[in-house]
Write an enzyme that holds these catalytic residues in place. Structure first.
Site, PDB file in Angstrom:
ATOM      1  N   PHE A  75     -12.920  25.255  20.014  1.00  0.00           N
ATOM      2  CA  PHE A  75     -12.422  23.929  19.653  1.00  0.00           C
ATOM      3  C   PHE A  75     -13.588  22.938  19.751  1.00  0.00           C
ATOM      4  O   PHE A  75     -14.317  22.936  20.742  1.00  0.00           O
ATOM      5  CB  PHE A  75     -11.298  23.540  20.622  1.00  0.00           C
ATOM      6  CG  PHE A  75     -10.529  22.325  20.208  1.00  0.00           C
ATOM      7  CD1 PHE A  75      -9.471  22.425  19.318  1.00  0.00           C
ATOM      8  CD2 PHE A  75     -10.852  21.075  20.714  1.00  0.00           C
ATOM      9  CE1 PHE A  75      -8.737  21.297  18.943  1.00  0.00           C
ATOM     10  CE2 PHE A  75     -10.131  19.949  20.340  1.00  0.00           C
ATOM     11  CZ  PHE A  75      -9.072  20.057  19.455  1.00  0.00           C
ATOM     12  N   ASP A 114     -10.401  27.379  28.766  1.00  0.00           N
ATOM     13  CA  ASP A 114      -9.630  26.258  28.251  1.00  0.00           C
ATOM     14  C   ASP A 114      -8.263  26.806  27.819  1.00  0.00           C
ATOM     15  O   ASP A 114      -8.184  27.660  26.927  1.00  0.00           O
ATOM     16  CB  ASP A 114     -10.372  25.619  27.065  1.00  0.00           C
ATOM     17  CG  ASP A 114      -9.658  24.398  26.508  1.00  0.00           C
ATOM     18  OD1 ASP A 114      -8.434  24.294  26.686  1.00  0.00           O
ATOM     19  OD2 ASP A 114     -10.340  23.567  25.881  1.00  0.00           O
ATOM     20  N   TYR A 123      -0.194  17.621  26.801  1.00  0.00           N
ATOM     21  CA  TYR A 123       0.680  17.149  25.710  1.00  0.00           C
ATOM     22  C   TYR A 123       1.033  18.214  24.675  1.00  0.00           C
ATOM     23  O   TYR A 123       1.719  17.931  23.708  1.00  0.00           O
ATOM     24  CB  TYR A 123       0.057  15.933  25.014  1.00  0.00           C
ATOM     25  CG  TYR A 123      -1.350  16.105  24.471  1.00  0.00           C
ATOM     26  CD1 TYR A 123      -1.573  16.729  23.254  1.00  0.00           C
ATOM     27  CD2 TYR A 123      -2.446  15.643  25.178  1.00  0.00           C
ATOM     28  CE1 TYR A 123      -2.853  16.894  22.758  1.00  0.00           C
ATOM     29  CE2 TYR A 123      -3.737  15.798  24.694  1.00  0.00           C
ATOM     30  CZ  TYR A 123      -3.940  16.412  23.488  1.00  0.00           C
ATOM     31  OH  TYR A 123      -5.207  16.587  23.008  1.00  0.00           O
ATOM     32  N   LYS A 124       0.568  19.445  24.855  1.00  0.00           N
ATOM     33  CA  LYS A 124       0.936  20.494  23.899  1.00  0.00           C
ATOM     34  C   LYS A 124       2.189  21.211  24.423  1.00  0.00           C
ATOM     35  O   LYS A 124       3.245  20.614  24.430  1.00  0.00           O
ATOM     36  CB  LYS A 124      -0.259  21.411  23.666  1.00  0.00           C
ATOM     37  CG  LYS A 124      -1.368  20.667  22.874  1.00  0.00           C
ATOM     38  CD  LYS A 124      -2.665  21.399  22.746  1.00  0.00           C
ATOM     39  CE  LYS A 124      -3.659  20.543  21.960  1.00  0.00           C
ATOM     40  NZ  LYS A 124      -5.054  20.929  22.173  1.00  0.00           N
ATOM     41  N   ARG A 132      -0.902  25.552   9.772  1.00  0.00           N
ATOM     42  CA  ARG A 132      -0.641  26.136  11.081  1.00  0.00           C
ATOM     43  C   ARG A 132       0.816  25.890  11.447  1.00  0.00           C
ATOM     44  O   ARG A 132       1.323  24.787  11.330  1.00  0.00           O
ATOM     45  CB  ARG A 132      -1.558  25.420  12.079  1.00  0.00           C
ATOM     46  CG  ARG A 132      -2.003  26.221  13.231  1.00  0.00           C
ATOM     47  CD  ARG A 132      -3.085  25.522  14.003  1.00  0.00           C
ATOM     48  NE  ARG A 132      -2.742  24.153  14.379  1.00  0.00           N
ATOM     49  CZ  ARG A 132      -3.315  23.487  15.376  1.00  0.00           C
ATOM     50  NH1 ARG A 132      -4.252  24.058  16.096  1.00  0.00           N
ATOM     51  NH2 ARG A 132      -2.966  22.255  15.663  1.00  0.00           N
TER      52      ARG A 132
HETATM   53  C1  LIG Z   1      -6.080  19.989  22.213  1.00  0.00           C
HETATM   54  C2  LIG Z   1      -7.327  20.571  22.749  1.00  0.00           C
HETATM   55  C3  LIG Z   1      -8.219  19.787  23.492  1.00  0.00           C
HETATM   56  C4  LIG Z   1      -7.943  18.324  23.710  1.00  0.00           C
HETATM   57  O1  LIG Z   1      -8.928  17.698  24.453  1.00  0.00           O
HETATM   58  P1  LIG Z   1      -8.697  16.238  25.014  1.00  0.00           P
HETATM   59  O2  LIG Z   1     -10.006  15.849  25.551  1.00  0.00           O
HETATM   60  O3  LIG Z   1      -7.650  16.346  26.092  1.00  0.00           O
HETATM   61  O4  LIG Z   1      -8.256  15.369  23.883  1.00  0.00           O
HETATM   62  C5  LIG Z   1      -9.340  20.403  24.014  1.00  0.00           C
HETATM   63  N1  LIG Z   1      -9.590  21.716  23.808  1.00  0.00           N
HETATM   64  C6  LIG Z   1      -8.746  22.488  23.088  1.00  0.00           C
HETATM   65  C7  LIG Z   1      -9.037  23.935  22.913  1.00  0.00           C
HETATM   66  C8  LIG Z   1      -7.616  21.928  22.517  1.00  0.00           C
HETATM   67  O5  LIG Z   1      -6.791  22.685  21.790  1.00  0.00           O
END
Ligand SMILES: *Cc1c(COP(=O)(O)O)cnc(C)c1O
Length: 411
Positions: free
Chosen positions: A124, A196, A221-222, A370
């Site tokens: 990501f 992560d 938030y997911k 997705r």
């Molecule tokens: C959604 C997501 C994030 C979000 O990061 P924030 O800093 O909390 O906005 C980070 N890493 C992954 C793999 C994600 O899917």
């Protein structure tokens, strides 16, 4: 498979009653809980209560009276069982990005003589961006990011690598890593591991302690449904907590914040990973949202998530109109997390056309559609209806209407 068969699956679903814990808009098919979890019904009431009674009524005394000050730890302990962590190792604070900065710096400090952060090229982006920022801050003599293809991770574990930074579930394809295997492999090479869990926490059983993981971060938030911009969480294995300090040495991570001493002294244990004042309203939303997981068996969640994905894939495969969609997720459910992804040259427009029909999936550049499944509220019937709709949209080509090509700021 007929609509009646699918409805029978819903009737037999051991999680079917959980859907009532969510305030879903009637008539909407929501297949994007992997990006923003739906609103749990009790969260709105709790937010009003906290604003009116606590903030409004008890004002600043609420930090003690309503334990606002302990929320980062208390909510961390609520998340701990969902990720296989014994007490004292999880706190809730900041964002994943900020927490990655803390943990990567911390991990480098634990590994004198090793300077590389090894990651995956299709990780990501924010994970890679934070590592790049750290490389710039520390300069490449003290920190160097190496990102490789998945197939080169094993060879990449050289004796220069301090920490392996991986996202458990690939955000595009939904493929996931074998946490136990990779963590063991890294450890045998003297490499620490930071996972992560953004797309896995709350969607499948995770065993951080049993896998002997060093560090982890995850998203509020997911699949945890804490609301837009909900605080993230940090996991640090007890054995590492007092071995170094993290770089964002704010007062909430101080051993005695209200002594107002001018010298920083890290709090013992997991508390030192806090930085500034907790965002109380957001913490309360996440705290309430986590109650949805009371008495939920994550094995059941996982089983249903596999079945929903298989249903979607099977239905897609039987529709000739959908032949242009290419599966980018693993075919086998046991290799796939709680989402399924397809490429299509018009994925963006199709996603927009679906939204006008109240079906929400998401688009990831350049051409991925997705589809996320949240077993606590996604019904088998939702998947069926979605496939019916997308088939209609594709066969009638309504998505070619120019209004569906206008790119919004957030996709
Ligand atoms: C959604 C997501 C994030 C979000 O990061 P924030 O800093 O909390 O906005 C980070 N890493 C992954 C793999 C994600 O899917």
């Amino acid at each position: 498979m007929s609509l009646n068969d699918v409805r029978e699956l819903d009737r037999r679903d051991p999680l079917r009653l959980k859907r009532a814990d969510f305030a879903l808009p009637p008539g909407t098919i929501y297949l994007d809980g992997n990006s923003l979890g739906a609103l749990p019904a009790n969260v709105a009431t709790r937010l009003v209560e906290v604003a009116q009674t606590q903030w409004g009524g008890d004002l600043i005394t609420s930090w003690n009276k309503h334990n606002w000050i302990d929320m980062p730890v208390q909510i961390g302990e609520k998340i701990a069982p969902l990720i296989g962590a014994a007490p004292g190792q999880v706190v809730v604070c900041d964002t994943i990005s900020v927490n990655l900065f803390k943990l990567l710096t911390f991990a480098l400090a634990l590994q004198p003589g090793r300077t590389t952060i090894l990651s995956q090229a299709d990780n990501f982006p924010t994970d890679l961006y934070i590592a790049q920022g750290l490389e710039q801050t520390l300069t490449s003599s003290r920190c160097k990011l190496v990102s490789v293809a998945e197939s080169d991770l094993t060879d990449g574990l050289t004796d220069e690598v301090a920490v392996l930074l991986l996202t458990h579930v690939n955000f595009r394809s939904g493929a996931f890593h074998d946490m136990q295997k990779l963590t063991d492999l890294a450890h045998r090479k003297g490499v620490l591991v930071l996972w992560d869990l953004a797309h896995s926490a709350g969607a499948m059983p995770i065993h951080l302690d049993a896998c002997h993981v060093d560090f982890a971060v995850g998203c509020g938030y997911k699949y945890l449904n804490g609301g837009p911009g909900a605080p993230a969480f940090v996991y640090v294995a007890t054995r590492h907590q007092n071995a170094a300090v993290q770089p964002l040495t704010g007062w909430m991570g101080h051993a005695d914040p209200f002594a107002f001493d001018s010298a920083y002294l890290p709090a013992p244990g997991i508390l030192k990973f806090l930085c500034g004042t907790p965002s109380v309203l957001a913490m309360c939303a996440l705290d309430e949202a986590l109650n949805v997981f009371n008495a939920v068996d994550l094995q059941q969640v996982r089983k249903k998530s596999e079945a929903l994905g298989d249903l979607c894939r099977t239905l897609f495969a039987t529709r000739v109109d959908l032949a242009e969609f290419q599966l980018v997720s693993p075919i086998e459910a046991h290799n796939r997390a709680s989402q399924i992804a397809y490429t299509h040259p018009h994925a963006y427009q199709i996603c927009q056309a679906l939204i006008t029909e109240n079906t929400i999936t998401d688009f990831r550049a350049p051409d991925i559609l997705r589809i996320g499944f949240t077993p606590l509220y996604t019904r088998y019937e939702d998947v069926w209806m979605f496939v019916e709709q997308i088939t209609r949209i594709v066969s009638t080509r309504v998505y070619l209407d120019p209004k569906y090509s206008i790119r919004a700021k957030v996709t």
